[in-house]
Design a protein around this motif. Structure first.
Motif, PDB file in Angstrom:
ATOM      1  N   ILE A 131       0.828  -1.199   0.000  1.00  0.00           N
ATOM      2  CA  ILE A 131       0.000   0.000   0.000  1.00  0.00           C
ATOM      3  C   ILE A 131       0.866   1.254   0.000  1.00  0.00           C
ATOM      4  O   ILE A 131       0.553   2.256  -0.642  1.00  0.00           O
ATOM      5  CB  ILE A 131      -0.932   0.022   1.237  1.00  0.00           C
ATOM      6  CG1 ILE A 131      -1.885  -1.164   1.203  1.00  0.00           C
ATOM      7  CG2 ILE A 131      -1.729   1.327   1.279  1.00  0.00           C
ATOM      8  CD1 ILE A 131      -2.676  -1.291  -0.054  1.00  0.00           C
ATOM      9  N   SER A 132       1.970   1.208   0.715  1.00  0.00           N
ATOM     10  CA  SER A 132       2.863   2.356   0.788  1.00  0.00           C
ATOM     11  C   SER A 132       3.653   2.547  -0.502  1.00  0.00           C
ATOM     12  O   SER A 132       4.026   3.667  -0.848  1.00  0.00           O
ATOM     13  CB  SER A 132       3.849   2.183   1.950  1.00  0.00           C
ATOM     14  OG  SER A 132       3.175   2.145   3.186  1.00  0.00           O
ATOM     15  N   SER A 243      -6.157   6.377  -0.297  1.00  0.00           N
ATOM     16  CA  SER A 243      -4.866   6.575   0.333  1.00  0.00           C
ATOM     17  C   SER A 243      -4.204   7.832  -0.218  1.00  0.00           C
ATOM     18  O   SER A 243      -4.040   7.997  -1.419  1.00  0.00           O
ATOM     19  CB  SER A 243      -3.955   5.365   0.065  1.00  0.00           C
ATOM     20  OG  SER A 243      -2.673   5.585   0.604  1.00  0.00           O
ATOM     21  N   HIS A 244      -3.868   8.756   0.690  1.00  0.00           N
ATOM     22  CA  HIS A 244      -3.081   9.918   0.317  1.00  0.00           C
ATOM     23  C   HIS A 244      -2.267  10.364   1.514  1.00  0.00           C
ATOM     24  O   HIS A 244      -2.635  10.134   2.651  1.00  0.00           O
ATOM     25  CB  HIS A 244      -3.940  11.055  -0.222  1.00  0.00           C
ATOM     26  CG  HIS A 244      -5.109  11.423   0.652  1.00  0.00           C
ATOM     27  ND1 HIS A 244      -6.338  10.797   0.542  1.00  0.00           N
ATOM     28  CD2 HIS A 244      -5.250  12.343   1.626  1.00  0.00           C
ATOM     29  CE1 HIS A 244      -7.181  11.331   1.418  1.00  0.00           C
ATOM     30  NE2 HIS A 244      -6.545  12.259   2.097  1.00  0.00           N
ATOM     31  N   LEU A 249      -6.536   8.070   5.369  1.00  0.00           N
ATOM     32  CA  LEU A 249      -5.966   6.766   5.684  1.00  0.00           C
ATOM     33  C   LEU A 249      -4.986   6.891   6.838  1.00  0.00           C
ATOM     34  O   LEU A 249      -4.943   6.056   7.732  1.00  0.00           O
ATOM     35  CB  LEU A 249      -5.264   6.198   4.446  1.00  0.00           C
ATOM     36  CG  LEU A 249      -5.030   4.685   4.413  1.00  0.00           C
ATOM     37  CD1 LEU A 249      -6.350   3.933   4.442  1.00  0.00           C
ATOM     38  CD2 LEU A 249      -4.237   4.288   3.181  1.00  0.00           C
ATOM     39  N   HIS A 250      -4.213   7.963   6.828  1.00  0.00           N
ATOM     40  CA  HIS A 250      -3.255   8.193   7.910  1.00  0.00           C
ATOM     41  C   HIS A 250      -3.989   8.336   9.250  1.00  0.00           C
ATOM     42  O   HIS A 250      -3.567   7.814  10.275  1.00  0.00           O
ATOM     43  CB  HIS A 250      -2.442   9.451   7.612  1.00  0.00           C
ATOM     44  CG  HIS A 250      -1.525   9.862   8.734  1.00  0.00           C
ATOM     45  ND1 HIS A 250      -0.354   9.186   9.019  1.00  0.00           N
ATOM     46  CD2 HIS A 250      -1.611  10.860   9.652  1.00  0.00           C
ATOM     47  CE1 HIS A 250       0.235   9.752  10.053  1.00  0.00           C
ATOM     48  NE2 HIS A 250      -0.506  10.763  10.449  1.00  0.00           N
ATOM     49  N   THR A 258       2.185   4.045   9.704  1.00  0.00           N
ATOM     50  CA  THR A 258       1.375   4.289   8.516  1.00  0.00           C
ATOM     51  C   THR A 258       1.585   3.214   7.463  1.00  0.00           C
ATOM     52  O   THR A 258       0.846   3.159   6.486  1.00  0.00           O
ATOM     53  CB  THR A 258       1.717   5.654   7.892  1.00  0.00           C
ATOM     54  OG1 THR A 258       3.117   5.705   7.609  1.00  0.00           O
ATOM     55  CG2 THR A 258       1.365   6.785   8.840  1.00  0.00           C
ATOM     56  N   LEU A 261      -1.834  -1.599   7.938  1.00  0.00           N
ATOM     57  CA  LEU A 261      -3.206  -1.339   7.534  1.00  0.00           C
ATOM     58  C   LEU A 261      -4.169  -1.811   8.609  1.00  0.00           C
ATOM     59  O   LEU A 261      -4.039  -2.908   9.116  1.00  0.00           O
ATOM     60  CB  LEU A 261      -3.504  -2.055   6.218  1.00  0.00           C
ATOM     61  CG  LEU A 261      -4.857  -1.720   5.626  1.00  0.00           C
ATOM     62  CD1 LEU A 261      -4.931  -0.247   5.258  1.00  0.00           C
ATOM     63  CD2 LEU A 261      -5.149  -2.571   4.422  1.00  0.00           C
ATOM     64  N   VAL A 271      -8.273  -0.460  -1.386  1.00  0.00           N
ATOM     65  CA  VAL A 271      -7.479   0.756  -1.193  1.00  0.00           C
ATOM     66  C   VAL A 271      -7.311   1.427  -2.545  1.00  0.00           C
ATOM     67  O   VAL A 271      -6.726   0.856  -3.468  1.00  0.00           O
ATOM     68  CB  VAL A 271      -6.115   0.461  -0.565  1.00  0.00           C
ATOM     69  CG1 VAL A 271      -5.330   1.765  -0.347  1.00  0.00           C
ATOM     70  CG2 VAL A 271      -6.289  -0.261   0.766  1.00  0.00           C
ATOM     71  N   PHE A 273      -6.400   5.210  -4.804  1.00  0.00           N
ATOM     72  CA  PHE A 273      -5.390   6.273  -4.736  1.00  0.00           C
ATOM     73  C   PHE A 273      -5.887   7.519  -5.448  1.00  0.00           C
ATOM     74  O   PHE A 273      -6.690   7.450  -6.365  1.00  0.00           O
ATOM     75  CB  PHE A 273      -4.071   5.777  -5.341  1.00  0.00           C
ATOM     76  CG  PHE A 273      -3.467   4.642  -4.565  1.00  0.00           C
ATOM     77  CD1 PHE A 273      -2.593   4.884  -3.510  1.00  0.00           C
ATOM     78  CD2 PHE A 273      -3.807   3.323  -4.846  1.00  0.00           C
ATOM     79  CE1 PHE A 273      -2.058   3.834  -2.770  1.00  0.00           C
ATOM     80  CE2 PHE A 273      -3.281   2.269  -4.126  1.00  0.00           C
ATOM     81  CZ  PHE A 273      -2.403   2.525  -3.083  1.00  0.00           C
TER      82      PHE A 273
END
Length: 274
Positions: A131-132, A243-244, A249-250, A258, A261, A271, A273
């Motif tokens: 995800i990252s 996710s941003h 999400l954070h 972070t 998940l 997820v 973007f």
């Protein structure tokens, strides 16, 4: 949706993800690439007594991967699906990211072991790492999840960022695959806060043309708790998040890293973007 990447380590979790991906492919006519990543250190003993040449080891793993895929294709419904395999030597997260890019994947579908609810931590770093690292929409499938054509979807949002065009297309395809015409949109505010201007709803609806949005506002200082409650009350089966960097999400994951998940133990998470 044309291409789905399914990373596998041959575990039950990966098997559940593969089953889910096959159902999606069946309804979208997408092709699937199954990927197995071999660590550069795998297959080599420290003292060298059981040394396996890495090329031979890779070939053996490739055969295992093909056998794994064949088990799923025994189901008559999936025999006509286009499924290919790829066995690489490399670090898992990087390999998944690069393979998704080279394959031009529209969606990554991967298994997770589950957690204790939104606000809990994913057990295992691979999904969090993916995800990252990637911007490819990623569908996380807990081992307890089951594909159902009637599974409904909810999108948790803070209205700060919108999905990319690619993410919206993927979400729309998944909604259609599940025979869903409505996407529930949930926004959590502090207990005393007012609902956001209706213009934000209009902007989101304009951005997501073709998807019927149903907005719900919840007031709670604890965002993960509120989302958990919403999932339970609304009987939502799939949770979508955008996710941003340092965004919603954070906020969901604060209190942990972070790169981990958090999600409902029995709820698949898509997820997206921006």
């Amino acid at each position: 949706m044309k291409r789905i990447l399914v990373p596998t380590d041959f575990s039950k979790c990966a098997g559940k993800a593969m089953s889910y991906a096959l159902e999606i492919a069946l309804h979208t006519n997408a092709e699937i690439l199954c990927l197995h990543s071999i660590s550069p250190y795998e297959g080599v003993d420290v003292d060298g007594s059981g040394l396996l040449w890495i090329r031979e080891y890779q070939e053996a793993k490739a055969k295992t991967l093909n056998t794994w895929v064949k088990k799923f294709k025994r189901d008559a419904r999936f025999k006509e699906l286009n499924i290919t395999t790829k066995c690489n030597i490399g670090f898992t997260v990087t390999d998944i990211k690069e393979s998704a890019k080279s394959f031009n994947a529209d969606l990554i579908v991967m298994g997770t072991t589950g957690a204790t609810g939104v606000g809990g931590m994913l057990f295992g770093s691979v999904a969090g790492g993916v995800i990252s690292a990637t911007t490819t929409p990623t569908f996380l499938v807990p081992i307890s999840a089951k594909f159902d054509i009637l599974n409904n979807f909810a999108l948790a949002t803070d209205f700060q960022n919108q999905c990319s065009k690619e993410s919206i297309e993927v979400m729309n395809d998944l909604l259609n695959a599940h025979k869903q015409s409505t996407l529930k949109v949930v926004h959590v505010l502090p207990e005393k806060a007012k609902n956001p201007p209706t213009q934000k709803e209009k902007d989101m609806q304009q951005k997501m043309k073709g998807i019927n949005l149903e907005f719900t506002y919840m007031h709670d200082e604890n965002v993960p708790r509120a989302i958990n409650n919403f999932l339970d009350v609304s009987k939502t089966k799939v949770l979508c998040v955008i996710s941003h960097h340092h965004g919603y999400l954070h906020k969901l994951f604060k209190g942990s890293t972070t790169k981990k998940l958090a999600f409902q133990a029995h709820t698949p998470m898509l997820v997206l973007f921006d």
